[in-house]
Design a protein around this motif. Structure first.
Motif, PDB file in Angstrom:
ATOM      1  N   VAL A 149       0.807  -1.218   0.000  1.00 55.65           N
ATOM      2  CA  VAL A 149       0.000   0.000   0.000  1.00 55.65           C
ATOM      3  C   VAL A 149       0.842   1.272   0.000  1.00 55.65           C
ATOM      4  N   GLU A 150       2.126   1.131   0.338  1.00 56.58           N
ATOM      5  CA  GLU A 150       2.964   2.324   0.352  1.00 56.58           C
ATOM      6  C   GLU A 150       4.426   1.946   0.174  1.00 56.58           C
ATOM      7  N   THR A 151       5.105   2.721  -0.660  1.00 61.33           N
ATOM      8  CA  THR A 151       6.559   2.663  -0.734  1.00 61.33           C
ATOM      9  C   THR A 151       7.025   4.102  -0.630  1.00 61.33           C
ATOM     10  N   ASP A 152       8.120   4.302   0.079  1.00 60.28           N
ATOM     11  CA  ASP A 152       8.573   5.656   0.326  1.00 60.28           C
ATOM     12  C   ASP A 152      10.071   5.633   0.591  1.00 60.28           C
ATOM     13  N   GLY A 153      10.578   6.827   0.867  1.00 54.75           N
ATOM     14  CA  GLY A 153      11.999   6.936   1.135  1.00 54.75           C
ATOM     15  C   GLY A 153      12.778   7.008  -0.156  1.00 54.75           C
ATOM     16  N   ILE A 154      14.035   6.672  -0.055  1.00 49.52           N
ATOM     17  CA  ILE A 154      14.889   6.730  -1.233  1.00 49.52           C
ATOM     18  C   ILE A 154      14.911   5.368  -1.920  1.00 49.52           C
ATOM     19  N   VAL A 155      15.226   5.400  -3.202  1.00 49.83           N
ATOM     20  CA  VAL A 155      15.372   4.162  -3.959  1.00 49.83           C
ATOM     21  C   VAL A 155      16.842   3.765  -3.902  1.00 49.83           C
ATOM     22  N   LEU A 156      17.086   2.557  -3.447  1.00 52.34           N
ATOM     23  CA  LEU A 156      18.450   2.046  -3.333  1.00 52.34           C
ATOM     24  C   LEU A 156      18.623   0.832  -4.231  1.00 52.34           C
ATOM     25  N   ARG A 157      19.771   0.740  -4.874  1.00 50.99           N
ATOM     26  CA  ARG A 157      20.107  -0.477  -5.618  1.00 50.99           C
ATOM     27  C   ARG A 157      20.965  -1.316  -4.684  1.00 50.99           C
ATOM     28  N   GLY A 158      20.473  -2.497  -4.404  1.00 53.91           N
ATOM     29  CA  GLY A 158      21.211  -3.385  -3.517  1.00 53.91           C
ATOM     30  C   GLY A 158      21.172  -4.799  -4.030  1.00 53.91           C
ATOM     31  N   PRO A 159      22.078  -5.635  -3.526  1.00 53.12           N
ATOM     32  CA  PRO A 159      22.095  -7.024  -3.963  1.00 53.12           C
ATOM     33  C   PRO A 159      20.811  -7.727  -3.552  1.00 53.12           C
ATOM     34  N   GLU A 160      20.227  -8.440  -4.493  1.00 50.87           N
ATOM     35  CA  GLU A 160      18.987  -9.164  -4.210  1.00 50.87           C
ATOM     36  C   GLU A 160      19.109 -10.557  -4.787  1.00 50.87           C
ATOM     37  N   GLY A 161      18.685 -11.521  -4.013  1.00 51.66           N
ATOM     38  CA  GLY A 161      18.679 -12.905  -4.454  1.00 51.66           C
ATOM     39  C   GLY A 161      17.285 -13.468  -4.313  1.00 51.66           C
ATOM     40  N   CYS A 162      17.143 -14.744  -4.660  1.00 56.34           N
ATOM     41  CA  CYS A 162      15.820 -15.371  -4.621  1.00 56.34           C
ATOM     42  C   CYS A 162      16.009 -16.880  -4.546  1.00 56.34           C
ATOM     43  N   LEU A 163      15.184 -17.528  -3.736  1.00 58.07           N
ATOM     44  CA  LEU A 163      15.271 -18.980  -3.619  1.00 58.07           C
ATOM     45  C   LEU A 163      14.903 -19.680  -4.925  1.00 58.07           C
ATOM     46  N   SER A 164      14.222 -18.971  -5.830  1.00 63.34           N
ATOM     47  CA  SER A 164      13.872 -19.544  -7.134  1.00 63.34           C
ATOM     48  C   SER A 164      14.967 -19.327  -8.174  1.00 63.34           C
ATOM     49  N   LEU A 165      16.023 -18.608  -7.808  1.00 67.68           N
ATOM     50  CA  LEU A 165      17.224 -18.442  -8.629  1.00 67.68           C
ATOM     51  C   LEU A 165      18.415 -18.726  -7.715  1.00 67.68           C
ATOM     52  N   PRO A 166      18.530 -19.960  -7.220  1.00 69.43           N
ATOM     53  CA  PRO A 166      19.504 -20.254  -6.169  1.00 69.43           C
ATOM     54  C   PRO A 166      20.941 -19.927  -6.564  1.00 69.43           C
ATOM     55  N   GLY A 167      21.619 -19.273  -5.616  1.00 70.94           N
ATOM     56  CA  GLY A 167      23.031 -18.966  -5.792  1.00 70.94           C
ATOM     57  C   GLY A 167      23.318 -17.708  -6.583  1.00 70.94           C
ATOM     58  N   LEU A 168      22.294 -17.031  -7.084  1.00 73.94           N
ATOM     59  CA  LEU A 168      22.510 -15.843  -7.917  1.00 73.94           C
ATOM     60  C   LEU A 168      21.967 -14.607  -7.220  1.00 73.94           C
ATOM     61  N   GLU A 169      22.523 -13.449  -7.577  1.00 72.59           N
ATOM     62  CA  GLU A 169      21.979 -12.177  -7.107  1.00 72.59           C
ATOM     63  C   GLU A 169      22.370 -11.085  -8.089  1.00 72.59           C
ATOM     64  N   ALA A 170      21.619  -9.982  -8.000  1.00 68.96           N
ATOM     65  CA  ALA A 170      21.905  -8.839  -8.870  1.00 68.96           C
ATOM     66  C   ALA A 170      21.450  -7.566  -8.170  1.00 68.96           C
ATOM     67  N   GLY A 171      22.103  -6.466  -8.501  1.00 68.18           N
ATOM     68  CA  GLY A 171      21.718  -5.168  -7.971  1.00 68.18           C
ATOM     69  C   GLY A 171      20.322  -4.811  -8.464  1.00 68.18           C
ATOM     70  N   THR A 172      19.392  -4.632  -7.518  1.00 69.66           N
ATOM     71  CA  THR A 172      17.987  -4.381  -7.836  1.00 69.66           C
ATOM     72  C   THR A 172      17.526  -3.146  -7.075  1.00 69.66           C
ATOM     73  N   GLU A 173      16.816  -2.262  -7.778  1.00 69.00           N
ATOM     74  CA  GLU A 173      16.346  -1.039  -7.140  1.00 69.00           C
ATOM     75  C   GLU A 173      15.054  -1.279  -6.388  1.00 69.00           C
ATOM     76  N   ARG A 174      15.027  -0.821  -5.123  1.00 67.28           N
ATOM     77  CA  ARG A 174      13.845  -0.921  -4.262  1.00 67.28           C
ATOM     78  C   ARG A 174      13.792   0.320  -3.364  1.00 67.28           C
ATOM     79  N   TYR A 175      12.577   0.693  -2.973  1.00 67.71           N
ATOM     80  CA  TYR A 175      12.406   1.741  -1.961  1.00 67.71           C
ATOM     81  C   TYR A 175      12.905   1.221  -0.621  1.00 67.71           C
ATOM     82  N   ASP A 176      13.383   2.138   0.230  1.00 66.84           N
ATOM     83  CA  ASP A 176      13.877   1.693   1.530  1.00 66.84           C
ATOM     84  C   ASP A 176      12.811   1.729   2.629  1.00 66.84           C
ATOM     85  N   GLU A 177      11.564   2.004   2.245  1.00 65.34           N
ATOM     86  CA  GLU A 177      10.439   1.912   3.181  1.00 65.34           C
ATOM     87  C   GLU A 177       9.264   1.282   2.440  1.00 65.34           C
TER      88      GLU A 177
END
Length: 184
Positions: A91-119
């Motif tokens: 219902v809400e995203t706010d704050g600054i957008v940060l690119r940080g390492p993100e992984g996923c159990l459906s892509l095991p062992g991999l990660e990539a810099g992904t932009e997300r809000y910090d709130e």
């Protein structure tokens, strides 16, 4: 979930759905039955998440097209957030957008810099149908957005662009779990 028990302690570890399976790119359906089957699913999801050493897991990652996710995730201040949300709405995203390492159990062992809000704020229900609101900052906000994406048929790779996406997709094709020709 049994009252007073450790989440997942009575659950069954289910096979994880990996990138390339169509269920990951299909929008999930609202939960309408808040009965024992849903409670079992949530227990199984916690057990599966812990077995895979994840911090969050959406129902479609265990092959169920239902809007539900579980989490056991720290925020940037190392405060632990533990719970589940049924029929979540971001219902809400706010704050600054940060690119940080993100992984996923459906892509095991991999990660990539992904932009997300910090709130982020998510509203939904508990397994028993009680309304809840979950607020996250930092890494936990990233987790909430990531899991809500899953339920809309998105994986973090869908948010990665440019050279980061090309590198990630190259890594996917070389991953031991990847089946040739399974990417959509």
């Amino acid at each position: 979930m049994r009252h007073g028990s450790i989440p997942g302690a009575h659950g069954r570890v289910r096979p994880l759905t990996l990138l390339g399976d169509p269920v990951l790119h299909a929008r999930c359906e609202d939960v309408t039955d808040f009965g024992p089957e849903l409670a079992r699913l949530v227990e199984d999801m916690f057990a599966t998440m812990y077995a895979a050493q994840g911090v969050g897991l959406a129902a479609n990652q265990v092959g169920e097209r239902l809007k539900v996710f579980v989490y056991d995730c720290p925020d940037d201040d190392d405060v632990r957030h533990l719970g589940h949300v049924v029929n979540p709405r971001l219902v809400e995203t706010d704050g600054i957008v940060l690119r940080g390492p993100e992984g996923c159990l459906s892509l095991p062992g991999l990660e990539a810099g992904t932009e997300r809000y910090d709130e982020a704020v998510v509203e939904g229900f508990t397994v028993t149908g009680e309304p809840i609101t979950v607020r996250g900052t930092g890494f936990f906000a990233r987790c909430l957005q990531h899991e809500c994406d899953h339920l809309e048929g998105l994986v973090y790779a869908d948010r990665v662009t440019g050279w980061r996406r090309r590198r990630l997709m190259h890594q996917v094709t070389r991953a031991s779990w990847h089946r040739a020709g399974s990417l959509t």
